[in-house]
Design a protein around this motif. Structure first.
Motif, PDB file in Angstrom:
ATOM      1  N   SER A 393       0.976  -1.170  -0.016  1.00 48.54           N
ATOM      2  CA  SER A 393      -0.067   0.062  -0.077  1.00 48.54           C
ATOM      3  C   SER A 393       0.670   1.202   0.011  1.00 48.54           C
ATOM      4  O   SER A 393       0.573   2.307  -0.829  1.00 48.54           O
ATOM      5  N   HIS A 396       2.803   1.624  -3.570  1.00 50.73           N
ATOM      6  CA  HIS A 396       2.042   2.041  -4.869  1.00 50.73           C
ATOM      7  C   HIS A 396       1.068   3.231  -4.567  1.00 50.73           C
ATOM      8  O   HIS A 396       1.196   3.980  -5.508  1.00 50.73           O
ATOM      9  N   ASP A 397       0.783   3.479  -3.325  1.00 54.31           N
ATOM     10  CA  ASP A 397      -0.096   4.564  -3.281  1.00 54.31           C
ATOM     11  C   ASP A 397       0.902   5.947  -3.224  1.00 54.31           C
ATOM     12  O   ASP A 397       0.412   7.006  -3.626  1.00 54.31           O
ATOM     13  N   LEU A 449      -5.111  10.048  -1.154  1.00 55.30           N
ATOM     14  CA  LEU A 449      -4.152   8.969  -1.418  1.00 55.30           C
ATOM     15  C   LEU A 449      -2.885   9.406  -0.144  1.00 55.30           C
ATOM     16  O   LEU A 449      -2.482   8.611   0.085  1.00 55.30           O
ATOM     17  N   LEU A 452      -4.397   7.579   2.788  1.00 55.23           N
ATOM     18  CA  LEU A 452      -4.196   6.344   2.678  1.00 55.23           C
ATOM     19  C   LEU A 452      -2.761   5.636   2.926  1.00 55.23           C
ATOM     20  O   LEU A 452      -2.508   4.817   3.829  1.00 55.23           O
ATOM     21  N   GLN A 453      -1.745   6.755   2.548  1.00 53.34           N
ATOM     22  CA  GLN A 453      -0.196   6.434   2.808  1.00 53.34           C
ATOM     23  C   GLN A 453      -0.161   6.397   4.504  1.00 53.34           C
ATOM     24  O   GLN A 453       0.595   5.627   4.981  1.00 53.34           O
TER      25      GLN A 453
END
Length: 477
Positions: A393, A396-397, A449, A452-453
């Motif tokens: 995660s 790619h994020d 994003l 999410l990181q």
């Protein structure tokens, strides 16, 4: 040597010869191969941390004092954490109870009784008094000789279960702290979302005013005004929905802290939470650091010791006992030598037939060990998966966030050009609406994003078992 002394010497000799016996099998820990390196890595990682970060304050890596304050409140007031602390105290007490079996028990009994003898009692003599006093002062000592390691295995199982409860407590702290960090990150992300939507509402209000002026001047059609009104109302709806989501997250934080949601609030502010550098080390360190793995391993040790307890039940138990004291019918000669009595000797007990009870108990103990071993293996495999998931995660994020930020700059330029062309009459308002929608979606996606990181970083720290230490200190947390 007296008869009593001979009995004690014989019992002591048997104890020395057999006390080392134990029927617990040799512990076989399931092997779960660990890779030399993690598969999922990315350019966001840093080889080593700059300094030590204790496991019990790993959230400091985000550099937000308010989060630290909330974590301290969680430790003091969370109900689930209080339950875990009580469970650990109970496990410690059970261990101390088992450990008490390694030592002899001492007792003291004193009594002053007045009794009446039945006139029709069997073997009653003519001189037997009907009424008499009985004054007794008695001491006794008992000790079960641990011939087959049953007591020692009970102690070993109790100790392992207490250690498992301690690991459960540490795991509860880690999980709750991570949950609070996640909620706090989400709360501040919603604050940023609200700020974006508030700015959008202001921009759409100005756009509506512009289209209304152009319509009043006969330059723009009425459809431009209705489209601008639609855009504005949609943005206002999104802003209201964001406030509702924020309220729910704030209530969740209050529950984690053990505080009524009706009396708790966090002021909406813009907090810049930086993505931390997290040293992952090698996969094998996860086995040493994660408290849930430690708990599963300790329960496997306890189950293995319980096999020894169940197998020892096939063999006789040997108890050494002694008692003595004074007994008299009057106070005058109660504590004199003629009133003394004593008894000493070993006692052995062996179950001859139990209908297969012991065999079933051994089978149960073996099955419990097999279950605990399988659970240990499952926890380890799940731990490696969680680390790899978090790394994937983050990796790619991170790449997606870079691309989204470039798209955000392009979307802003597109909107600026669309507004200029619309004012000049070179394009219709649909072009402006499309550019406005694209910009807002790109802003929200870019923020998402980033969030999410941050969530993935919390998950990674939790999957790794908490904080870390600089290798130069020579130890790890």
């Amino acid at each position: 040597m007296s008869r009593a002394g001979q009995l004690l010497c014989a019992a002591a000799s048997v104890t020395l010869l057999l006390e080392g016996c134990s029927f617990a099998p040799r512990l076989q820990t399931p092997q779960v191969p660990a890779a030399d390196t993690y598969k999922e890595t990315g350019s966001w990682t840093q080889a080593q941390p700059a300094d030590r970060l204790p496991r019990d304050s790993w959230w400091a890596v985000y550099g937000v004092p308010e989060l630290d304050d909330l974590q301290q409140q969680l430790i003091a007031g969370n109900p689930s954490l209080a339950t875990a602390i009580a469970d650990y105290a109970q496990a410690r007490a059970l261990y101390e109870q088992a450990r008490a079996g390694l030592f002899p028990t001492l007792g003291l009994d004193a009594g002053v009784d007045r009794a009446r003898e039945s006139l029709n009692a069997p073997l009653r003599g003519l001189t037997t008094p009907t009424y008499y006093d009985t004054n007794t002062l008695e001491g006794n000592i008992g000790y079960e000789v641990d011939l087959w390691g049953q007591i020692r295995n009970q102690v070993a199982a109790g100790k392992a279960n207490a250690q498992a409860a301690a690991a459960d407590l540490e795991n509860a702290r880690l999980s709750l702290a991570a949950q609070l960090a996640d909620n706090y990150i989400q709360l501040r992300s919603l604050d940023r979302t609200s700020a974006i939507l508030d700015d959008t509402v202001k921009a759409y209000t100005r756009a509506l005013s512009l289209t209304q002026q152009r319509h009043d001047a006969g330059i723009a059609p009425g459809i431009d005004v209705s489209q601008a009104q639609t855009q504005l109302q949609v943005a206002k709806s999104q802003a209201a929905q964001t406030l509702a989501q924020r309220a729910l997250v704030e209530h969740a934080i209050a529950a984690l802290l053990g505080i009524s949601a009706s009396t708790f609030s966090i002021k909406p502010v813009m907090v810049d939470i930086k993505l931390p550098h997290i040293p992952t080390g090698i996969p094998g360190t996860v086995l040493q650091r994660r408290p849930d793995i430690a708990a599963a391993q300790r329960r496997m040790i306890a189950a293995n010791a319980n096999i020894g307890v169940a197998r020892a039940a096939y063999f006789p138990t040997l108890t050494l006992g002694a008692q003595g004291g004074f007994q008299s019918t009057s106070f005058a000669n109660w504590l004199s030598a003629p009133s003394s009595f004593w008894a000493i000797g070993p006692n052995a007990l062996l179950t001859v037939f139990d209908g297969g009870l012991h065999r079933a108990q051994v089978a149960q103990a073996r099955a419990e060990f097999d279950a605990s071993a399988a659970n240990y293996r499952g926890v380890v495999i799940s731990a490696f998966q969680q680390v790899e998931d978090s790394l994937a995660s983050l990796n790619h994020d991170y790449d997606a966030a870079l691309a989204e930020k470039a798209a955000l700059a392009s979307a802003q330029r597109t909107l600026d050009l669309s507004n200029t062309l619309y004012v000049q009459g070179a394009t219709d308002y649909l072009t402006v609406i499309t550019a406005q929608t694209a910009l807002l979606q790109t802003q929200l996606q870019s923020l998402n994003l980033d969030t999410l990181q941050l969530h993935a970083s919390v998950d990674l720290i939790r999957a790794l078992g908490g904080g870390w230490e600089d290798p130069g200190t020579g130890s790890g947390n």
